[in-house]
Design a protein around this motif. Structure first.
Motif, PDB file in Angstrom:
ATOM      1  N   TYR A  36      78.266 103.606 100.399  1.00  0.00           N
ATOM      2  CA  TYR A  36      79.647 104.010 100.132  1.00  0.00           C
ATOM      3  C   TYR A  36      79.928 105.303 100.874  1.00  0.00           C
ATOM      4  CZ  TYR A  36      83.719 105.633  97.490  1.00  0.00           C
ATOM      5  OH  TYR A  36      84.962 106.086  97.116  1.00  0.00           O
ATOM      6  N   LYS A  37      80.881 105.278 101.786  1.00  0.00           N
ATOM      7  CA  LYS A  37      81.243 106.455 102.556  1.00  0.00           C
ATOM      8  C   LYS A  37      82.276 107.236 101.769  1.00  0.00           C
ATOM      9  CE  LYS A  37      82.219 108.064 107.165  1.00  0.00           C
ATOM     10  NZ  LYS A  37      81.167 109.043 107.089  1.00  0.00           N
ATOM     11  N   GLY A  38      81.847 108.347 101.226  1.00  0.00           N
ATOM     12  CA  GLY A  38      82.737 109.165 100.417  1.00  0.00           C
ATOM     13  C   GLY A  38      83.440 110.231 101.227  1.00  0.00           C
ATOM     14  N   GLN A  39      84.352 110.926 100.576  1.00  0.00           N
ATOM     15  CA  GLN A  39      85.097 111.988 101.228  1.00  0.00           C
ATOM     16  C   GLN A  39      84.209 113.210 101.461  1.00  0.00           C
ATOM     17  OE1 GLN A  39      88.617 113.079  99.095  1.00  0.00           O
ATOM     18  NE2 GLN A  39      89.208 114.657 100.548  1.00  0.00           N
ATOM     19  N   TYR A  40      83.353 113.521 100.492  1.00  0.00           N
ATOM     20  CA  TYR A  40      82.512 114.711 100.591  1.00  0.00           C
ATOM     21  C   TYR A  40      81.070 114.379 100.952  1.00  0.00           C
ATOM     22  CZ  TYR A  40      86.529 116.535  98.106  1.00  0.00           C
ATOM     23  OH  TYR A  40      87.803 116.861  97.743  1.00  0.00           O
ATOM     24  N   LYS A  41      80.558 113.300 100.400  1.00  0.00           N
ATOM     25  CA  LYS A  41      79.194 112.841 100.659  1.00  0.00           C
ATOM     26  C   LYS A  41      79.195 111.330 100.667  1.00  0.00           C
ATOM     27  CE  LYS A  41      76.150 116.472  99.244  1.00  0.00           C
ATOM     28  NZ  LYS A  41      74.811 116.736  98.805  1.00  0.00           N
ATOM     29  N   SER A  78      80.829 103.068  85.945  1.00  0.00           N
ATOM     30  CA  SER A  78      82.063 102.934  86.724  1.00  0.00           C
ATOM     31  C   SER A  78      81.859 103.412  88.157  1.00  0.00           C
ATOM     32  CB  SER A  78      83.218 103.690  86.060  1.00  0.00           C
ATOM     33  OG  SER A  78      82.958 105.080  86.023  1.00  0.00           O
ATOM     34  N   ILE A  79      81.020 104.427  88.354  1.00  0.00           N
ATOM     35  CA  ILE A  79      80.701 104.903  89.702  1.00  0.00           C
ATOM     36  C   ILE A  79      79.954 103.821  90.470  1.00  0.00           C
ATOM     37  CG2 ILE A  79      79.310 106.565  91.005  1.00  0.00           C
ATOM     38  CD1 ILE A  79      79.964 108.616  88.796  1.00  0.00           C
ATOM     39  N   ILE A  80      78.964 103.216  89.830  1.00  0.00           N
ATOM     40  CA  ILE A  80      78.168 102.165  90.475  1.00  0.00           C
ATOM     41  C   ILE A  80      79.055 100.966  90.804  1.00  0.00           C
ATOM     42  CG2 ILE A  80      76.308 100.496  90.106  1.00  0.00           C
ATOM     43  CD1 ILE A  80      74.816 102.771  88.603  1.00  0.00           C
ATOM     44  N   GLU A  81      79.931 100.572  89.893  1.00  0.00           N
ATOM     45  CA  GLU A  81      80.847  99.466  90.160  1.00  0.00           C
ATOM     46  C   GLU A  81      81.747  99.763  91.354  1.00  0.00           C
ATOM     47  OE1 GLU A  81      83.068  98.311  86.728  1.00  0.00           O
ATOM     48  OE2 GLU A  81      81.349  97.326  85.802  1.00  0.00           O
ATOM     49  N   LYS A  82      82.254 100.978  91.443  1.00  0.00           N
ATOM     50  CA  LYS A  82      83.120 101.360  92.574  1.00  0.00           C
ATOM     51  C   LYS A  82      82.346 101.293  93.881  1.00  0.00           C
ATOM     52  CE  LYS A  82      86.122 105.021  94.257  1.00  0.00           C
ATOM     53  NZ  LYS A  82      87.486 104.561  94.140  1.00  0.00           N
ATOM     54  N   ILE A  83      81.119 101.780  93.878  1.00  0.00           N
ATOM     55  CA  ILE A  83      80.291 101.729  95.086  1.00  0.00           C
ATOM     56  C   ILE A  83      80.021 100.281  95.482  1.00  0.00           C
ATOM     57  CG2 ILE A  83      77.998 102.264  96.018  1.00  0.00           C
ATOM     58  CD1 ILE A  83      78.133 104.878  94.357  1.00  0.00           C
ATOM     59  N   SER A  93      73.295 114.409  92.695  1.00  0.00           N
ATOM     60  CA  SER A  93      73.455 115.338  91.579  1.00  0.00           C
ATOM     61  C   SER A  93      74.732 115.025  90.815  1.00  0.00           C
ATOM     62  CB  SER A  93      73.500 116.780  92.094  1.00  0.00           C
ATOM     63  OG  SER A  93      74.710 117.007  92.795  1.00  0.00           O
ATOM     64  N   LYS A  94      74.782 115.496  89.590  1.00  0.00           N
ATOM     65  CA  LYS A  94      75.968 115.297  88.766  1.00  0.00           C
ATOM     66  C   LYS A  94      77.174 115.949  89.439  1.00  0.00           C
ATOM     67  CE  LYS A  94      77.685 115.879  84.096  1.00  0.00           C
ATOM     68  NZ  LYS A  94      77.411 116.353  82.750  1.00  0.00           N
ATOM     69  N   GLN A  95      76.970 117.098  90.049  1.00  0.00           N
ATOM     70  CA  GLN A  95      78.057 117.801  90.735  1.00  0.00           C
ATOM     71  C   GLN A  95      78.589 116.989  91.917  1.00  0.00           C
ATOM     72  OE1 GLN A  95      79.410 120.813  89.692  1.00  0.00           O
ATOM     73  NE2 GLN A  95      80.992 120.183  91.130  1.00  0.00           N
ATOM     74  N   ASP A  96      77.681 116.397  92.697  1.00  0.00           N
ATOM     75  CA  ASP A  96      78.104 115.553  93.821  1.00  0.00           C
ATOM     76  C   ASP A  96      78.958 114.383  93.331  1.00  0.00           C
ATOM     77  OD1 ASP A  96      76.785 117.123  95.682  1.00  0.00           O
ATOM     78  OD2 ASP A  96      74.990 115.848  95.711  1.00  0.00           O
ATOM     79  N   LEU A  97      78.520 113.750  92.245  1.00  0.00           N
ATOM     80  CA  LEU A  97      79.257 112.607  91.697  1.00  0.00           C
ATOM     81  C   LEU A  97      80.613 113.031  91.147  1.00  0.00           C
ATOM     82  CD1 LEU A  97      76.307 110.752  89.949  1.00  0.00           C
ATOM     83  CD2 LEU A  97      77.412 110.157  92.108  1.00  0.00           C
ATOM     84  N   GLU A  98      80.663 114.181  90.476  1.00  0.00           N
ATOM     85  CA  GLU A  98      81.935 114.672  89.950  1.00  0.00           C
ATOM     86  C   GLU A  98      82.893 115.059  91.071  1.00  0.00           C
ATOM     87  OE1 GLU A  98      81.195 117.797  87.121  1.00  0.00           O
ATOM     88  OE2 GLU A  98      80.534 116.382  85.585  1.00  0.00           O
ATOM     89  N   ASN A  99      82.378 115.661  92.139  1.00  0.00           N
ATOM     90  CA  ASN A  99      83.227 116.026  93.268  1.00  0.00           C
ATOM     91  C   ASN A  99      83.865 114.798  93.904  1.00  0.00           C
ATOM     92  OD1 ASN A  99      82.667 118.738  92.982  1.00  0.00           O
ATOM     93  ND2 ASN A  99      81.139 118.793  94.606  1.00  0.00           N
ATOM     94  N   GLU A 100      83.112 113.719  93.980  1.00  0.00           N
ATOM     95  CA  GLU A 100      83.590 112.518  94.660  1.00  0.00           C
ATOM     96  C   GLU A 100      84.399 111.601  93.746  1.00  0.00           C
ATOM     97  OE1 GLU A 100      84.447 110.396  97.804  1.00  0.00           O
ATOM     98  OE2 GLU A 100      83.017 112.031  98.014  1.00  0.00           O
ATOM     99  N   PHE A 101      83.947 111.423  92.513  1.00  0.00           N
ATOM    100  CA  PHE A 101      84.535 110.410  91.638  1.00  0.00           C
ATOM    101  C   PHE A 101      85.321 110.996  90.463  1.00  0.00           C
ATOM    102  CE2 PHE A 101      80.783 108.542  93.657  1.00  0.00           C
ATOM    103  CZ  PHE A 101      81.367 107.468  94.293  1.00  0.00           C
ATOM    104  N   GLY A 102      85.372 112.313  90.346  1.00  0.00           N
ATOM    105  CA  GLY A 102      86.129 112.961  89.282  1.00  0.00           C
ATOM    106  C   GLY A 102      85.272 113.350  88.096  1.00  0.00           C
TER     107      GLY A 102
END
Length: 112
Positions: free
Chosen positions: A9-14, A79-84, A63-72
């Motif tokens: 998954y190509k994210g905006q930040y990571k 829900s993050i895994i489903e989106k990916i 990290s939790k911070q990386d996931l929060e930065n990308e997915f809110g």
């Protein structure tokens, strides 16, 4: 039996990676709501590369911070895994669980 694969998954930040049990199960998961997510993913974790970009290289758990930065804030792992899985690219041709070691000195016995 198909081999495990990874979804990129190509994210905006990571960029993020999720490992799946096989190629076909992801498609079946979105068509059949009775298949539990835990049967689709190889491990219930999201990974990223050391550099944060790309699908290849040294990976580690995001990290939790990386996931929060990308997915809110407050985004749940499922829900993050489903989106990916839904929006990511299947990288089934990658070398997962395949050992490819090359010997550099077969005559070396370890003795001096």
């Amino acid at each position: 039996m198909t081999n495990p694969s990874k979804v990129f998954y190509k994210g905006q930040y990571k960029d993020f990676i999720v490992f799946t049990e096989n190629d076909d199960i992801v498609d079946k998961y979105f068509k059949d709501s009775t298949i539990p997510l835990v049967d689709v993913v190889g491990t219930f974790k999201v990974f990223t590369t050391e550099s944060g970009r790309g699908v290849e290289g040294v990976i580690h758990e995001a990290s939790k911070q990386d996931l929060e930065n990308e997915f809110g804030n407050g985004a749940k792992d499922d829900s993050i895994i489903e989106k990916i899985l839904k929006e990511g690219q299947n990288k089934s041709n990658t070398n997962i669980n395949k050992n490819s070691y090359n010997s550099t000195n077969d005559s070396y016995t370890g003795r001096f």
